[in-house]
Design a protein around this motif. Sequence first.
Motif, PDB file in Angstrom:
ATOM      1  N   GLY A 112       0.789  -1.223   0.000  1.00 61.09           N
ATOM      2  CA  GLY A 112       0.000   0.000   0.000  1.00 61.09           C
ATOM      3  C   GLY A 112       0.820   1.271   0.000  1.00 61.09           C
ATOM      4  O   GLY A 112       0.261   2.367  -0.167  1.00 61.09           O
ATOM      5  N   ALA A 113       2.139   1.171   0.207  1.00 62.53           N
ATOM      6  CA  ALA A 113       3.012   2.350   0.196  1.00 62.53           C
ATOM      7  C   ALA A 113       3.633   2.536  -1.185  1.00 62.53           C
ATOM      8  O   ALA A 113       3.938   1.559  -1.882  1.00 62.53           O
ATOM      9  CB  ALA A 113       4.107   2.205   1.246  1.00 62.53           C
TER      10      ALA A 113
ATOM     11  N   PRO B  90      -0.988  14.804  -8.948  1.00 63.51           N
ATOM     12  CA  PRO B  90      -0.132  14.197  -7.908  1.00 63.51           C
ATOM     13  C   PRO B  90      -0.235  12.677  -7.939  1.00 63.51           C
ATOM     14  O   PRO B  90      -0.904  12.059  -7.107  1.00 63.51           O
ATOM     15  CB  PRO B  90      -0.709  14.789  -6.619  1.00 63.51           C
ATOM     16  N   LEU B  91       0.461  12.062  -8.858  1.00 65.35           N
ATOM     17  CA  LEU B  91       0.327  10.618  -9.073  1.00 65.35           C
ATOM     18  C   LEU B  91       0.661   9.830  -7.811  1.00 65.35           C
ATOM     19  O   LEU B  91      -0.097   8.950  -7.389  1.00 65.35           O
ATOM     20  CB  LEU B  91       1.233  10.183 -10.224  1.00 65.35           C
ATOM     21  N   ALA B  92       1.804  10.115  -7.193  1.00 67.22           N
ATOM     22  CA  ALA B  92       2.230   9.331  -6.035  1.00 67.22           C
ATOM     23  C   ALA B  92       1.249   9.458  -4.875  1.00 67.22           C
ATOM     24  O   ALA B  92       1.040   8.488  -4.129  1.00 67.22           O
ATOM     25  CB  ALA B  92       3.624   9.776  -5.592  1.00 67.22           C
ATOM     26  N   GLN B  93       0.634  10.628  -4.702  1.00 64.80           N
ATOM     27  CA  GLN B  93      -0.308  10.820  -3.601  1.00 64.80           C
ATOM     28  C   GLN B  93      -1.650  10.135  -3.855  1.00 64.80           C
ATOM     29  O   GLN B  93      -2.303   9.655  -2.936  1.00 64.80           O
ATOM     30  CB  GLN B  93      -0.540  12.316  -3.354  1.00 64.80           C
TER      31      GLN B  93
ATOM     32  N   VAL C 285      -6.208   4.601  -5.581  1.00 65.84           N
ATOM     33  CA  VAL C 285      -6.558   3.851  -6.787  1.00 65.84           C
ATOM     34  C   VAL C 285      -6.165   2.391  -6.633  1.00 65.84           C
ATOM     35  O   VAL C 285      -6.909   1.478  -7.012  1.00 65.84           O
ATOM     36  CB  VAL C 285      -5.872   4.472  -8.020  1.00 65.84           C
ATOM     37  N   PHE C 286      -5.000   2.148  -6.052  1.00 65.80           N
ATOM     38  CA  PHE C 286      -4.505   0.780  -5.884  1.00 65.80           C
ATOM     39  C   PHE C 286      -5.404  -0.017  -4.942  1.00 65.80           C
ATOM     40  O   PHE C 286      -5.663  -1.204  -5.161  1.00 65.80           O
ATOM     41  CB  PHE C 286      -3.080   0.818  -5.358  1.00 65.80           C
ATOM     42  N   GLU C 287      -5.899   0.611  -3.898  1.00 63.99           N
ATOM     43  CA  GLU C 287      -6.757  -0.077  -2.940  1.00 63.99           C
ATOM     44  C   GLU C 287      -8.042  -0.558  -3.594  1.00 63.99           C
ATOM     45  O   GLU C 287      -8.579  -1.614  -3.249  1.00 63.99           O
ATOM     46  CB  GLU C 287      -7.083   0.856  -1.771  1.00 63.99           C
ATOM     47  N   ALA C 288      -8.536   0.221  -4.566  1.00 61.79           N
ATOM     48  CA  ALA C 288      -9.788  -0.144  -5.233  1.00 61.79           C
ATOM     49  C   ALA C 288      -9.587  -1.217  -6.295  1.00 61.79           C
ATOM     50  O   ALA C 288     -10.518  -1.981  -6.590  1.00 61.79           O
ATOM     51  CB  ALA C 288     -10.425   1.094  -5.845  1.00 61.79           C
ATOM     52  N   GLU C 289      -8.391  -1.294  -6.904  1.00 59.43           N
ATOM     53  CA  GLU C 289      -8.174  -2.212  -8.031  1.00 59.43           C
ATOM     54  C   GLU C 289      -6.882  -2.999  -7.848  1.00 59.43           C
ATOM     55  O   GLU C 289      -6.080  -3.109  -8.762  1.00 59.43           O
ATOM     56  CB  GLU C 289      -8.130  -1.423  -9.348  1.00 59.43           C
ATOM     57  N   ARG C 290      -6.682  -3.579  -6.676  1.00 54.31           N
ATOM     58  CA  ARG C 290      -5.412  -4.242  -6.396  1.00 54.31           C
ATOM     59  C   ARG C 290      -5.370  -5.679  -6.890  1.00 54.31           C
ATOM     60  O   ARG C 290      -4.353  -6.362  -6.729  1.00 54.31           O
ATOM     61  CB  ARG C 290      -5.110  -4.192  -4.901  1.00 54.31           C
ATOM     62  N   ASP C 291      -6.449  -6.174  -7.474  1.00 56.17           N
ATOM     63  CA  ASP C 291      -6.481  -7.564  -7.925  1.00 56.17           C
ATOM     64  C   ASP C 291      -6.324  -7.723  -9.438  1.00 56.17           C
ATOM     65  O   ASP C 291      -6.119  -8.831  -9.916  1.00 56.17           O
ATOM     66  CB  ASP C 291      -7.798  -8.232  -7.497  1.00 56.17           C
TER      67      ASP C 291
END
Length: 382
Positions: A280-281, A335-338, A343-349
Amino acid sequence: MIRAAARRRDAREAGWPRGASAPPWARWPAPVLLVVTCVVQLATPRTIDLSFLLAAVPPLAALAYGPAATAGLGAAVLLLISLPQYDLGHPGESDTATVAFVSVLSVLFSWVRSRRDAQLVTVRTVAEAAQFAVLPPLPDRVGPVRCAGLYRAAQRGTLVGGDLFDVRRGPHGVRALVGDVQGHGLAAVGTVAALLGAFREAVLDESDLEGVARRLDRRLVIDTEEAALQRRLVIDPDEPPSGDPRELFTTAVLLEFDDAGRELSFLSCGHPPPLLLRGGAVTELEVAPGAPLGLGIAGTAPPRPAVVPLEPGDWLLTVTDGVTEARDASGAFYPLAQRLPMVFEAERDDPVAFTDAIWSDLVRYSGGVQDDVALLVFVVGE
């Protein structure tokens, strides 16, 4: 694979004329106008004449139907205004002749439009095949890593612009390229094609990433010199060369995964380094930046690679400046990194859904992206 990708693109970018058939909304006006005019005319007093509206039915039909259907609707209009029992406005002979003439012209226009649509489909199909040959869709997995890419060209109606990416497996591991050519749109496609061809050969021939970078740089330098020579021959063959002919350059990042997917080597040629998503980081990987490709690094010291150990479940993201330089209404950069953890949490699979989600978030933030955009994501050990 090409057809599937084209269908996905067409679903996102619906337009007309894309193929031989018109969209449903374009087919309704002609029959609706015919029916509504007849119903209203028959329900109103004879002093009100709406039959002139029927003359618009054949031209409307020509915009959406083929010659046969247009002729059929034109014949229906002539029949309705000619039958006395319907009493549609009491048209005279000149009115009937005018409608007949308009119907014939509409059929001719429909025939010409149908032929042009068929030619457009052929040209578009050939263009799509050529562009997919330059930048084919990525496989779901290459060696030890899963991968997904997203590409949006700035020039509407094209599949390839001034950005590029590719992933290839060779004798030295899985190698990837993400780059941004000077300029964008169709004018940069020739440079993109040359670089991708050189990269695919270098993956097989070069033993390290520095050698790949030198090969790509040499390709650009030679292309620039040949382009400068051609310009001089066209403009003034007797004019001596002047100035520095080097005008083509490309920022790029090169990546190499080992066979087990446990180590990443990468180098930057004037391009932002990859982002590592772990637990997540988001971390921007550090690397000594080198000069962009095309400035003659083949004859000097090439950029030095960095080595990063990887863990199962790591995600790597590389982007072009169409992402990092997008701005909102106030002029603030995206701010892509922020925004990436959300976004990753919603589509991490799903890597494909992940790239689509980044694109959607980018468009919402900026209100519309005016530059070429390329995203390339890797998932390690899954």
